[in-house]
Write a protein that holds these residues in place. Sequence first.
Motif, short mmCIF file in Angstrom:
data_model
loop_
_atom_site.label_atom_id
_atom_site.label_comp_id
_atom_site.label_asym_id
_atom_site.label_seq_id
_atom_site.Cartn_x
_atom_site.Cartn_y
_atom_site.Cartn_z
N VAL A 1 -11.21 -11.10 -10.47
CA VAL A 1 -11.47 -12.14 -9.49
C VAL A 1 -12.94 -12.52 -9.47
O VAL A 1 -13.28 -13.67 -9.21
CB VAL A 1 -11.00 -11.67 -8.08
CG1 VAL A 1 -11.36 -12.68 -7.02
CG2 VAL A 1 -9.51 -11.41 -8.10
N SER A 2 -13.85 -11.61 -9.77
CA SER A 2 -15.28 -11.90 -9.71
C SER A 2 -15.70 -12.97 -10.73
O SER A 2 -16.75 -13.58 -10.57
CB SER A 2 -16.09 -10.62 -9.92
OG SER A 2 -15.82 -10.11 -11.22
N LEU B 1 -14.04 -15.78 -11.30
CA LEU B 1 -13.69 -17.09 -10.78
C LEU B 1 -14.85 -17.67 -9.98
O LEU B 1 -15.57 -16.95 -9.31
CB LEU B 1 -12.44 -16.99 -9.90
CG LEU B 1 -11.18 -16.46 -10.58
CD1 LEU B 1 -10.05 -16.34 -9.56
CD2 LEU B 1 -10.75 -17.37 -11.71
N PRO B 2 -15.03 -18.99 -10.05
CA PRO B 2 -16.10 -19.60 -9.26
C PRO B 2 -15.80 -19.50 -7.77
O PRO B 2 -14.63 -19.48 -7.36
CB PRO B 2 -16.10 -21.06 -9.73
CG PRO B 2 -14.75 -21.29 -10.30
CD PRO B 2 -14.28 -19.96 -10.82
N SER B 3 -16.86 -19.47 -7.00
CA SER B 3 -16.68 -19.41 -5.55
C SER B 3 -16.19 -20.77 -5.05
O SER B 3 -16.37 -21.79 -5.72
CB SER B 3 -18.01 -19.06 -4.88
OG SER B 3 -18.88 -20.17 -4.95
N PRO B 4 -15.60 -20.80 -3.88
CA PRO B 4 -15.16 -22.09 -3.32
C PRO B 4 -16.32 -23.09 -3.19
O PRO B 4 -16.13 -24.29 -3.40
CB PRO B 4 -14.59 -21.72 -1.95
CG PRO B 4 -14.16 -20.29 -2.11
CD PRO B 4 -15.15 -19.68 -3.05
N ASP B 5 -17.51 -22.59 -2.85
CA ASP B 5 -18.67 -23.48 -2.75
C ASP B 5 -19.01 -24.10 -4.10
O ASP B 5 -19.30 -25.29 -4.19
CB ASP B 5 -19.90 -22.72 -2.22
CG ASP B 5 -19.76 -22.33 -0.76
OD1 ASP B 5 -18.88 -22.90 -0.08
OD2 ASP B 5 -20.55 -21.47 -0.31
N GLU B 6 -18.99 -23.27 -5.15
CA GLU B 6 -19.29 -23.78 -6.50
C GLU B 6 -18.26 -24.81 -6.93
O GLU B 6 -18.61 -25.84 -7.51
CB GLU B 6 -19.33 -22.63 -7.50
CG GLU B 6 -20.47 -21.68 -7.32
CD GLU B 6 -20.35 -20.42 -8.17
OE1 GLU B 6 -21.40 -19.87 -8.52
OE2 GLU B 6 -19.22 -20.01 -8.48
N TYR C 1 -6.40 -20.92 -14.12
CA TYR C 1 -7.06 -19.63 -14.07
C TYR C 1 -6.21 -18.63 -14.81
O TYR C 1 -4.98 -18.67 -14.76
CB TYR C 1 -7.25 -19.15 -12.63
CG TYR C 1 -8.19 -20.01 -11.82
CD1 TYR C 1 -9.54 -19.99 -12.08
CD2 TYR C 1 -7.71 -20.84 -10.83
CE1 TYR C 1 -10.42 -20.78 -11.35
CE2 TYR C 1 -8.57 -21.62 -10.09
CZ TYR C 1 -9.93 -21.59 -10.35
OH TYR C 1 -10.78 -22.36 -9.63
#
Length: 176
Positions: A98-99, A101-106, A92
Motif C-alpha cells: 500500500v505504501s 500507492l500515491p496519497s489521495p492528495d497526490e 493498481y
Amino acid sequence: MDSNTEVLVAWRSGLSGWDALVDRYSRLVWSVPRSFRLSQTDAADVYQCTWLCLAEHLTRLREPDHLATWLVRTATRQSIAVLRTRGREVSYDLWEPVSVLPSPDEVAITHDRQRRLWSALMTLNERCQRLLRIAAHSPELSYAQVADALGMKLGSVGSTRSRCLADLRRKVGDLR
C-alpha cells in the motif's frame, strides 16, 4: 490506380478500391494512435474505428485528395477519446504494498493539473491542438513530417508551434 479519386470511384463501383485505400494509408493511420503512446490493443481499436468511420462517411467525402488529412484527424479524435476514457481509469496492482500507492492528495493534485492542462488545450484552435499533440507525443518527427501530416507549410511549423505553446502557457496560467 493512382489518385484517391480513382480509388474512391472504384470502391463506389464495387471494385476492389477499398483494398487499395487500406494499402495506401494503413501505415499513416496506424502511426497516429501509436504517436499517442496507446497500448497495442487500444491502437488497434483506434485503427479499426478510423477505417469504420471512413466506410461510413466515404460517400460524403468532398475532397478525395485530402483523404490523408481526414484519416489523421479521425484517428487523432479516436485516440483522444481513448485517452480520455483511460485517463478516468486508475489501475493498481493489488499485490503491491500500500505504501507504493500515491496519497489521495497526490492523486487530487495530479488530476487537477491534468484537468487544467486539458481545459487550456481544448480552448486552443484545432490547428494548435493537433500541432501540440504531435509535438508532445511524437517529438522525434521532423518539421517536414509534421508539416506533411498537418497540411502546413514547412516554414510555418516552428513559429506556429511557438505561438501555440505561448498561448497554452498563458491559458494554463489563467486557470490557476
